[in-house]
Design a protein around this motif. Structure first.
Motif, mmCIF file in Angstrom:
data_model
loop_
_atom_site.group_PDB
_atom_site.id
_atom_site.type_symbol
_atom_site.label_atom_id
_atom_site.label_comp_id
_atom_site.label_asym_id
_atom_site.label_seq_id
_atom_site.Cartn_x
_atom_site.Cartn_y
_atom_site.Cartn_z
ATOM 1 N N LEU A 1 4.313 17.762 -7.565
ATOM 2 C CA LEU A 1 4.829 16.581 -7.542
ATOM 3 C C LEU A 1 3.955 15.358 -8.473
ATOM 4 O O LEU A 1 4.388 14.535 -9.435
ATOM 5 C CB LEU A 1 5.063 15.693 -6.484
ATOM 6 N N GLU A 2 2.501 15.495 -8.054
ATOM 7 C CA GLU A 2 1.619 14.364 -8.546
ATOM 8 C C GLU A 2 1.289 15.060 -10.130
ATOM 9 O O GLU A 2 1.579 14.106 -10.957
ATOM 10 C CB GLU A 2 0.441 14.614 -7.715
ATOM 11 N N VAL A 3 1.293 16.107 -10.189
ATOM 12 C CA VAL A 3 1.085 16.824 -11.809
ATOM 13 C C VAL A 3 2.184 16.296 -12.604
ATOM 14 O O VAL A 3 2.000 15.764 -13.660
ATOM 15 C CB VAL A 3 0.844 18.226 -11.813
ATOM 16 N N SER A 4 3.394 16.463 -12.167
ATOM 17 C CA SER A 4 4.657 16.122 -12.953
ATOM 18 C C SER A 4 4.615 14.499 -13.096
ATOM 19 O O SER A 4 4.900 14.109 -14.138
ATOM 20 C CB SER A 4 6.000 16.515 -12.269
ATOM 21 N N GLY A 5 4.374 13.841 -11.953
ATOM 22 C CA GLY A 5 4.725 12.534 -12.112
ATOM 23 C C GLY A 5 3.721 11.875 -12.900
ATOM 24 O O GLY A 5 4.048 11.065 -13.820
ATOM 25 N N TRP A 6 2.324 12.291 -12.895
ATOM 26 C CA TRP A 6 1.365 11.707 -13.742
ATOM 27 C C TRP A 6 1.583 12.332 -15.292
ATOM 28 O O TRP A 6 1.338 11.251 -16.156
ATOM 29 C CB TRP A 6 -0.066 12.048 -13.332
ATOM 30 N N LEU A 7 1.997 13.444 -15.531
ATOM 31 C CA LEU A 7 2.357 13.860 -16.941
ATOM 32 C C LEU A 7 3.380 13.045 -17.592
ATOM 33 O O LEU A 7 3.212 12.459 -18.662
ATOM 34 C CB LEU A 7 2.968 15.333 -16.936
ATOM 35 N N LEU A 8 4.668 12.700 -16.738
ATOM 36 C CA LEU A 8 5.655 11.945 -17.250
ATOM 37 C C LEU A 8 5.211 10.369 -17.483
ATOM 38 O O LEU A 8 5.723 9.767 -18.259
ATOM 39 C CB LEU A 8 6.795 12.265 -16.401
ATOM 40 N N TRP A 9 4.490 9.997 -16.727
ATOM 41 C CA TRP A 9 3.823 8.839 -16.627
ATOM 42 C C TRP A 9 3.169 8.292 -17.808
ATOM 43 O O TRP A 9 3.431 7.418 -18.520
ATOM 44 C CB TRP A 9 3.186 8.219 -15.512
ATOM 45 N N LEU A 10 2.119 9.226 -18.152
ATOM 46 C CA LEU A 10 1.581 9.137 -19.445
ATOM 47 C C LEU A 10 2.282 9.498 -20.592
ATOM 48 O O LEU A 10 1.981 8.704 -21.558
ATOM 49 C CB LEU A 10 0.312 10.374 -19.451
ATOM 50 N N THR A 11 3.213 10.260 -20.624
ATOM 51 C CA THR A 11 4.093 10.416 -21.908
ATOM 52 C C THR A 11 4.883 9.234 -22.092
ATOM 53 O O THR A 11 5.047 8.830 -23.164
ATOM 54 C CB THR A 11 4.939 11.779 -21.518
ATOM 55 N N GLY A 12 5.397 8.624 -20.954
ATOM 56 C CA GLY A 12 6.108 7.452 -21.183
ATOM 57 C C GLY A 12 5.171 6.442 -21.456
ATOM 58 O O GLY A 12 6.024 5.629 -22.379
ATOM 59 N N LEU A 13 4.198 6.209 -21.174
ATOM 60 C CA LEU A 13 3.233 4.935 -21.833
ATOM 61 C C LEU A 13 3.035 5.241 -23.031
ATOM 62 O O LEU A 13 3.054 4.404 -23.918
ATOM 63 C CB LEU A 13 2.050 5.095 -20.871
ATOM 64 N N LEU A 14 2.799 6.600 -23.488
ATOM 65 C CA LEU A 14 2.575 6.825 -24.903
ATOM 66 C C LEU A 14 3.835 6.470 -25.847
ATOM 67 O O LEU A 14 3.630 5.998 -26.741
ATOM 68 C CB LEU A 14 2.007 8.266 -25.243
ATOM 69 N N ASP A 15 4.966 6.683 -25.161
ATOM 70 C CA ASP A 15 6.248 6.422 -25.905
ATOM 71 C C ASP A 15 6.433 5.043 -25.956
ATOM 72 O O ASP A 15 6.906 4.512 -26.990
ATOM 73 C CB ASP A 15 7.464 7.261 -25.072
ATOM 74 N N ASP A 16 6.192 4.294 -24.980
ATOM 75 C CA ASP A 16 6.209 2.874 -24.985
ATOM 76 C C ASP A 16 5.226 2.148 -25.906
ATOM 77 O O ASP A 16 5.641 1.286 -26.751
ATOM 78 C CB ASP A 16 6.015 2.204 -23.549
ATOM 79 N N ARG A 17 4.092 2.727 -26.374
ATOM 80 C CA ARG A 17 3.335 2.238 -27.065
ATOM 81 C C ARG A 17 3.296 2.579 -28.460
ATOM 82 O O ARG A 17 3.229 1.951 -29.300
ATOM 83 C CB ARG A 17 1.758 2.724 -26.592
ATOM 84 N N TYR A 18 3.506 4.028 -28.823
ATOM 85 C CA TYR A 18 3.417 4.526 -30.027
ATOM 86 C C TYR A 18 4.834 5.108 -30.583
ATOM 87 O O TYR A 18 4.973 5.539 -31.563
ATOM 88 C CB TYR A 18 2.683 5.511 -29.967
ATOM 89 N N ASP A 19 5.964 5.065 -29.627
ATOM 90 C CA ASP A 19 7.134 5.756 -29.928
ATOM 91 C C ASP A 19 6.963 7.100 -30.415
ATOM 92 O O ASP A 19 7.246 7.757 -31.837
ATOM 93 C CB ASP A 19 7.877 4.699 -31.099
ATOM 94 N N ILE A 20 6.513 7.898 -29.613
ATOM 95 C CA ILE A 20 6.489 9.585 -29.998
ATOM 96 C C ILE A 20 7.650 10.303 -30.328
ATOM 97 O O ILE A 20 8.731 9.546 -29.918
ATOM 98 C CB ILE A 20 5.571 10.257 -28.597
#
Length: 337
Positions: free
Chosen positions: A82-101
């Motif tokens: 759960l931690e790996v999945s959560g942090w992975l999605l969190w980082l991806t979402g942050l990059l998308d919010d910032r850079y629109d991946i």
């Protein structure tokens, strides 16, 4: 019973306080333009809002889960996944919010997050005994992937995530406190609900903060995990009944867009609650109606847990579908002013 209720309350309050404090610090320390979402044709918020809610909400849940997971009866393997999945999605979402991946990269990571989330349920987890394990695993991965995106789509109006998802998840914690659901689902639900209520302090109308993808993507995974645990401990139908408004709004919107030949992966503003907002309904009337609906659905589920007979489950399911459909129809059919 009293000990279980106390643990649910401690988990909820801890998540509420930590999320509220962390989000408050980020709100005042980060530059005002950081992750600021400007209004556009699809916007439903009334003032420019910042997509920093996930920067506090998700770390709150994941940190507290890592610290107190033993109280919930979760295994170390489950929490690691759960931690790996959560942090992975969190980082991806942050990059998308910032850079629109790209959509392809975003969906690929969401799929990986969903696989990890379902794997966290364990090899002995099964909802449908008539299905082979591999087929159910694939089905649940698809369900979690869809729910991750539904959670993202529905965070488009002040307090919608709070009323639409926070209340259903809070019900699971209440049921666990009453001994009607397992500690594993209840403890995680209490952490999620507490963090959402801390986020609500900044998301209340007129909202200053929204979750952003960094919040909605991992929140979708974690809430789906809690709902699936509850489904195993109680009933698939009861677990589906709790977030029924989200299910109906999102599914009907996707079907409408598919029928009209639209690309469902392109941003839009066609959910029922968004149409109601454009038609002149106030934010408070929309989220208030959804909140009242979810309180009623929770009461139905409570009755189903007390009397898990086939005719009771059928009656409350039909009642839930009817009142949810009436609200959805009201949102969709109100003439635009």
């Amino acid at each position: 019973m009293e000990s279980v209720s106390s643990q649910m309350m401690i988990a909820f309050i801890s998540a509420f306080v930590l999320c509220a404090c962390l989000l408050g610090a980020l709100y005042y320390l980060l530059p005002s333009h950081f992750l600021a979402a400007q209004k556009n044709a699809r916007s439903n918020h009334t003032i420019p809002a910042r997509q920093i809610g996930g920067l506090a909400l998700v770390p709150t849940i994941l940190i507290l889960l890592a610290v107190f997971y033993s109280f919930a009866g979760l295994s170390g393997r489950t929490v690691v996944l759960l931690e790996v999945s959560g942090w992975l999605l969190w980082l991806t979402g942050l990059l998308d919010d910032r850079y629109d991946i790209s959509v392809r990269l975003r969906l690929s990571v969401q799929l990986l997050g969903a696989v990890l989330g379902i794997a966290a349920l364990g090899n002995d987890f099964q909802l449908f005994t008539f299905l082979p394990f591999w087929l159910e695993f694939g089905l649940l991965v698809f369900v979690m992937l869809v729910w991750i995106n539904v959670t993202n789509f529905m965070d488009g109006l002040d307090l919608m995530t709070v009323s639409g998802l926070g209340i259903p998840v809070l019900w699971i914690a209440v049921f666990a406190g009453l001994g009607l659901a397992g500690m594993s689902a209840g403890y995680l639900a209490a952490l999620i609900a507490g963090a959402i209520m801390g986020f609500a302090l900044f998301n209340r109308h007129p909202a200053k903060v929204f979750l952003g993808d960094s919040g909605s993507l991992p929140l979708g995974m974690l809430s789906c995990f809690a709902l699936l645990l509850f489904a195993q401990q109680a009933s698939v139908w009861l677990a589906l009944l709790l977030p029924l408004y989200y299910v109906l709004d999102a599914s009907s919107t996707i079907l409408m867009r598919l029928c009209e030949g639209e690309n469902i992966f392109v941003a839009h503003s066609r959910h029922a609650y968004q149409k109601a907002k454009r038609a002149g309904h106030s934010v408070w009337s929309i989220v208030g109606a959804v909140a009242l609906l979810n309180v009623a659905l929770g009461v139905f589920v409570f009755l189903g847990l007390l009397r898990p007979h086939a005719w009771v489950l059928l009656g409350i399911t039909l009642s839930g579908v009817i009142i949810s459909s009436v609200l959805l129809l009201k949102f969709r059919t109100t003439p635009t002013q």
